[in-house]
Design a protein around this motif. Structure first.
Motif, PDB file in Angstrom:
ATOM      1  N   TYR A 259      20.381 -19.453  14.304  1.00 31.89           N
ATOM      2  CA  TYR A 259      21.001 -18.250  14.309  1.00 31.89           C
ATOM      3  C   TYR A 259      22.479 -18.155  14.259  1.00 31.89           C
ATOM      4  CZ  TYR A 259      17.072 -15.919  16.462  1.00 31.89           C
ATOM      5  OH  TYR A 259      15.718 -15.255  16.698  1.00 31.89           O
ATOM      6  N   ARG A 262      23.030 -18.792  10.426  1.00 26.85           N
ATOM      7  CA  ARG A 262      22.689 -17.415   9.781  1.00 26.85           C
ATOM      8  C   ARG A 262      24.181 -16.368   9.758  1.00 26.85           C
ATOM      9  NH1 ARG A 262      17.846 -13.522  11.179  1.00 26.85           N
ATOM     10  NH2 ARG A 262      19.301 -13.248  13.006  1.00 26.85           N
ATOM     11  N   LYS A 266      26.477 -14.839   6.983  1.00 28.59           N
ATOM     12  CA  LYS A 266      26.956 -13.399   6.570  1.00 28.59           C
ATOM     13  C   LYS A 266      28.379 -13.146   6.529  1.00 28.59           C
ATOM     14  CE  LYS A 266      22.846 -11.792   9.006  1.00 28.59           C
ATOM     15  NZ  LYS A 266      22.541 -10.850  10.450  1.00 28.59           N
ATOM     16  N   LEU A 439      20.515 -16.867   2.878  1.00 27.40           N
ATOM     17  CA  LEU A 439      20.070 -15.996   4.081  1.00 27.40           C
ATOM     18  C   LEU A 439      18.534 -16.073   4.191  1.00 27.40           C
ATOM     19  CD1 LEU A 439      22.804 -13.421   4.274  1.00 27.40           C
ATOM     20  CD2 LEU A 439      22.428 -14.990   6.003  1.00 27.40           C
ATOM     21  N   ASN A 440      17.891 -15.968   2.793  1.00 31.12           N
ATOM     22  CA  ASN A 440      16.633 -15.779   3.210  1.00 31.12           C
ATOM     23  C   ASN A 440      15.758 -17.153   3.390  1.00 31.12           C
ATOM     24  OD1 ASN A 440      16.444 -13.072   2.405  1.00 31.12           O
ATOM     25  ND2 ASN A 440      16.038 -13.433   0.311  1.00 31.12           N
ATOM     26  N   ASN A 443      16.233 -17.426   7.132  1.00 32.71           N
ATOM     27  CA  ASN A 443      15.336 -16.361   7.842  1.00 32.71           C
ATOM     28  C   ASN A 443      14.015 -16.935   7.719  1.00 32.71           C
ATOM     29  OD1 ASN A 443      17.247 -14.532   8.415  1.00 32.71           O
ATOM     30  ND2 ASN A 443      17.033 -13.352   6.575  1.00 32.71           N
ATOM     31  N   ASP A 444      13.565 -17.614   6.720  1.00 36.21           N
ATOM     32  CA  ASP A 444      12.232 -18.298   6.578  1.00 36.21           C
ATOM     33  C   ASP A 444      12.144 -19.380   7.391  1.00 36.21           C
ATOM     34  OD1 ASP A 444      11.539 -16.690   4.460  1.00 36.21           O
ATOM     35  OD2 ASP A 444      11.883 -17.909   2.858  1.00 36.21           O
ATOM     36  N   ILE A 446      13.956 -19.790  10.258  1.00 36.81           N
ATOM     37  CA  ILE A 446      13.961 -19.104  11.678  1.00 36.81           C
ATOM     38  C   ILE A 446      12.550 -18.588  12.015  1.00 36.81           C
ATOM     39  CG2 ILE A 446      14.559 -16.833  13.132  1.00 36.81           C
ATOM     40  CD1 ILE A 446      17.397 -17.335  11.729  1.00 36.81           C
ATOM     41  N   LEU A 447      11.835 -17.656  11.072  1.00 33.76           N
ATOM     42  CA  LEU A 447      10.417 -17.587  11.212  1.00 33.76           C
ATOM     43  C   LEU A 447       9.399 -18.701  11.457  1.00 33.76           C
ATOM     44  CD1 LEU A 447       8.319 -15.103  11.336  1.00 33.76           C
ATOM     45  CD2 LEU A 447       8.099 -15.333   8.766  1.00 33.76           C
TER      46      LEU A 447
END
Length: 639
Positions: A259, A262, A266, A439-440, A443-444, A446-447
């Motif tokens: 987090y 990320r 940003k 970022l993607n 996010n991947d 993180i998921l």
């Protein structure tokens, strides 16, 4: 233990009234002519104590008490003394007949239902038994379970005229009810009334049965839960709880770092150097994927060709096997396999060694063999069949290899698609001066970490529930075992007390019965605590009156002479002369009441009988007399 005394009996209605004088301790006689109200008096006491009284059940049209039935807003009021405390009990007839209203001498009020609609509800029976110091215990009869009520014990307190004298216990509300009037239940009633430890003992048995059901329920719940987790592909017993907690801590730590990273992305400004580095990285990955894909496709082609050759070879050998089988079959019919047979006429020829059938000289070692024996052809057939099996194994191996190659190619295609997607996103990043592709990726990741956390949280929850159910089952087993040990240790004491009390009962019963009935030689209790007089030989029916009455009187005398006996030191005797006994024998029977010490306080016998249907010395105990002109119930305008 506690005792019960009826101080006063009253009836109030819009049309009729009655109020008894204050009843004293000891013997109290209510005498009345036929139809004047002696049975009604007894019925009022029974009704006020929560008993079922058939003449007050207005559904029974042929036996209802007419005056009570036609009256309105009518009720019975009993002033009672229970274990030294005064209470007023009220019970209505037409409305709220299932409720008894209680008022204490201190002004406190309460109400209890008479019949149990739920096993956990407290009813009037529970209240009065607690005041008498008698444990409310559960009784198990096969698969049936019920609580012993005051109405059950009242069957040895109320000597009624409706029950046949040949029986001892007052008839149960539902005659011949297997459960309520079983031998087991009657024995329990007797035991509860002659020893306080028996109520503790049966209460403990009830508690043990309850613990057994709880244990079995927890065991079934645990087994069902384990079965459910197996269907979820979770081996709940193999889960290491500490390891799961450790992994959850690590994954949550990773998630926090992701987090943070990320958020920094940003806010990160466009950096062409980073994008170039990432483009080179993805292109290198793409090239590796393409090279591996090409190698795999070449390998696939090579394996496919090999598979095709193996399939062809298998078919050829199978054809040869079929031909050899035909040759063997033909030889079995025609005997073709011989080098000494003429090929033209097929006649057998005696060939010289080292000579052909045509006569030319040959070298046997150089002789090319065109004929085989049947045995040799069978060996060839087996060899060919073995070759087919070997080729089949090679074919299966090729197919498995092709399947694995296909899966690798699919995996590479997915990786290729993912890399191309990242490159496409980087191109967009270049256009919008941002790092969406990175970022993607984050996010991947993180998921992915969240999925790990969710899986471990599920395992943790499953294990915690499993641990809870296992603990419940373990605690239930321990409780059941401890209670079972307590019961076992109590059994010897209870058995000793029971034998002692039975011997004492037999002694008192025999003494009183001999004095009441000169025809009695011996009296004892059988295994069901029923009296056996003179060894069970037949006696006249009227002898049953004394046999039953003295049984009740013995219980009363034991409760007076011994402290701690739960019998409430109260008897209600209704019209014994109507049970087929002559006055002389009835007087002898009733006179046994005088065997109870006159100076003894704390007991009461209420006897309802016909006018002067008692011994002469009982006259001083008459509390009230009803006649044809002065019946029990009086109209309001007559008072």
């Amino acid at each position: 233990m506690g005792n019960l005394v009826i101080k006063k009996v009253a009836y109030k209605g819009e049309k009729f009234l009655y109020s008894s004088p204050e009843l004293k301790m000891g013997l109290q006689i209510i005498e009345a002519s036929n139809g004047a109200g002696k049975t009604t008096f007894s019925s009022f006491i029974c009704y006020g104590l929560g008993m079922y009284v058939k003449q007050f059940d207005f559904r029974e049209k042929n036996v209802i008490h007419n005056e009570v039935y036609i009256d309105k807003n009518n009720c019975v009021i009993l002033d009672v003394e229970i274990s030294g405390y005064i209470y007023q009990l009220s019970r209505y007839f037409h409305t709220q007949s299932n409720t008894i209203f209680i008022k204490g001498e201190d002004g406190t009020e309460a109400s209890y239902p008479i019949y149990r609609t739920n096993q956990e509800n407290e009813i009037f029976s529970d209240w009065i038994l607690s005041k008498l110091g008698i444990e409310v215990c559960d009784i198990y009869q096969g698969t049936k379970k019920f609580k012993i009520n005051f109405a059950d014990l009242f069957r040895l307190i109320h000597y009624d005229q409706d029950t046949s004298p040949s029986k001892i216990y007052k008839e149960h509300r539902t005659n011949n009810n297997f459960i309520s009037d079983s031998t087991t239940v009657r024995k329990v009633i007797f035991e509860l009334l002659i020893g306080h430890q028996f109520s503790d003992y049966y209460a403990l048995i009830g508690e043990l049965n309850k613990k057994e059901r709880e244990r079995d329920t927890h065991k079934a719940t645990l087994a069902s839960y384990i079965d459910m987790t197996h269907k979820m592909d979770q081996d709940i017993s193999g889960i290491n709880f500490d390891e799961i907690v450790s992994q959850l801590h690590e994954y949550n730590h990773q998630l926090g770092k992701l987090y943070f990273y990320r958020d920094s992305l940003k806010n990160k400004q466009f950096n062409s150097t980073d994008l170039d580095r990432r483009i080179r990285q993805f292109r290198s990955e793409l090239m590796d994927i393409e090279n591996k894909n090409t190698d795999l496709r070449l390998t696939k082609r090579s394996v496919s060709l090999e598979l095709k050759d193996l399939l062809q070879l298998r078919d050829d050998i199978i054809l040869e096997v079929i031909q050899i089988r035909k040759i063997i079959l033909a030889h079995q019919e025609l005997n073709l396999f011989s080098p000494n047979t003429c090929p033209c006429c097929l006649r057998e020829i005696k060939r010289k060694e080292d000579h052909c059938i045509c006569g030319l000289t040959i070298d046997e070692s150089q002789y090319e063999k065109f004929f085989y024996s049947s045995k040799e052809y069978l060996e060839i057939l087996k060899s060919k069949q073995k070759s087919v099996e070997t080729i089949e194994i090679a074919i299966e191996s090729c197919k498995e290899e092709l399947t694995a190659i296909e899966e690798q190619i699919i995996h590479l295609e997915l990786m290729k698609e993912k890399v191309l997607t990242h490159l496409y996103e980087i191109e967009k990043d270049i256009q919008i001066n941002a790092s969406d592709s990175e970022l993607n990726e984050v996010n991947d990741k993180i998921l992915e970490v969240k999925n790990f956390i969710q899986e471990n949280e599920q395992k943790k929850t499953l294990y915690e529930k499993y641990a809870e159910l296992e603990k419940n089952y373990s605690d239930a087993k321990v409780s059941y075992t401890d209670l079972s040990k307590r019961l076992k240790s109590m059994e010897s004491d209870v058995q000793y007390l029971l034998e002692s009390q039975l011997a004492n009962f037999e002694q008192i019963y025999t003494q009183l019965l001999k004095e009441a009935d000169s025809g009695v030689i011996t009296a004892e209790l059988d295994e069901n605590y029923m009296p056996l007089v003179n060894g069970g030989v037949y006696r006249q029916a009227s002898a049953n009156v004394a046999k039953r009455f003295i049984y009740y009187l013995t219980l009363l005398k034991m409760s007076i002479e011994q402290k701690g006996i739960p019998f409430p030191r109260f008897l209600l005797v209704d019209t014994p002369e109507n049970l087929g006994i002559d006055k002389e024998n009835l007087d002898k029977c009733l006179s046994q009441v005088l065997n109870i010490k006159e100076q003894t306080k704390g007991y009461q016998i209420i006897l309802t009988t016909g006018i002067k249907k008692y011994p002469e010395e009982f006259k001083r105990y008459v509390a009230e007399t009803f006649t044809e002109d002065g019946k029990l119930l009086k109209k309001r305008n007559e008072r």
